[in-house]
Design a protein around this motif. Structure first.
Motif: not given
Length: 238
Positions: A36, A65-68, A215, A63, A225, A221
């Motif tokens: 991450n 995020d894998y969703r970015q 985030i 950081y 983490q 969210n």
């Protein structure tokens, strides 16, 4: 190998072990690649004996995020991250211990150790800005904006997004998010001389915060983490 050879090898190993006791401190630094994000860190140690070392560590982590997901703007602007509300930076202050599991068979061997850390985390939320078309015909026609309830529709509309906003925007609006963390790892030290730290670590990290960390927009969210990591570390003992 004869008895005399075995005895000689034993004496050599004993002498080398005694030399190890000459080292009382160590200092090193390194980089960490995580599932991450990534980190850089500095570490200091107090060597108790051949098997145990007390450690302290200071770390900066960025950081991701894998969703970015980065998107290219159809309006000619810079590439941006759709749905991102805040960038998240983390400072970690840790104390821990390194315990040798298997020592080097010889000076060119590999030392395997278990490493454990615990400490405090200081998360830093920096608002993410987009360059958005303004809803009026009066200049300025474009402006950097962060996400708010008032501009939520435009912030998530691809027709309104020109591109990523200025990276320096929001420095005066950083919000702290305190928490705690723990890390465990296996340390592989391959240095030919014990005077130098040359190690690779493979492990897992957990951060816990007092609230959900905002985030992303319109997403679940979390207040925790979890990450797997690989670290590369170099330094010196004395």
């Amino acid at each position: 190998m004869g008895l005399s050879d075995a005895f000689s090898q034993s004496l050599i190993r004993k002498n080398l072990d005694l030399q190890d006791y000459q080292y009382k401190k160590e200092a090193s630094g390194g980089v960490r690649v995580q599932t991450n994000g990534f980190s850089v860190f500095g570490e200091g140690g107090w060597i108790k004996d051949l098997k145990s070392t007390r450690l302290i560590q200071v770390e900066y982590s960025y950081y991701i995020d894998y969703r970015q997901k980065g998107k290219s703007s159809d309006n000619g602007g810079r590439k941006f991250v759709y749905g991102l509300r805040n960038r998240f930076h983390i400072l970690r202050f840790s104390a821990g211990m390194k315990k040798t599991i298997a020592d080097k068979a010889d000076r060119n061997g590999l030392r395997l150790s278990f490493v454990g850390f615990g400490g405090i985390s200081l998360g830093l939320l920096k608002p993410y800005y987009l360059l958005l078309r303004q809803p009026t015909d009066v200049p300025p026609y474009f402006a950097d904006e962060r996400y708010t309830d008032e501009n939520a529709t435009r912030f998530l509309s691809l027709d309104s997004i020109v591109g990523a906003g200025s990276a320096t925007k929001g420095l005066d609006k950083i919000q702290p998010v305190p928490g705690v963390h723990g890390k465990i790892a296996l340390d592989f030290d391959w240095g030919k001389k014990d005077e130098f730290v040359k190690a690779l670590e493979v492990g897992m990290m957990l951060d816990l915060y007092y609230k959900r960390v905002p985030i992303m927009i319109n997403s679940s969210n979390r207040f925790y983490q979890v990450a797997l990591f690989v670290s590369f570390q170099f330094g010196k003992r004395w």
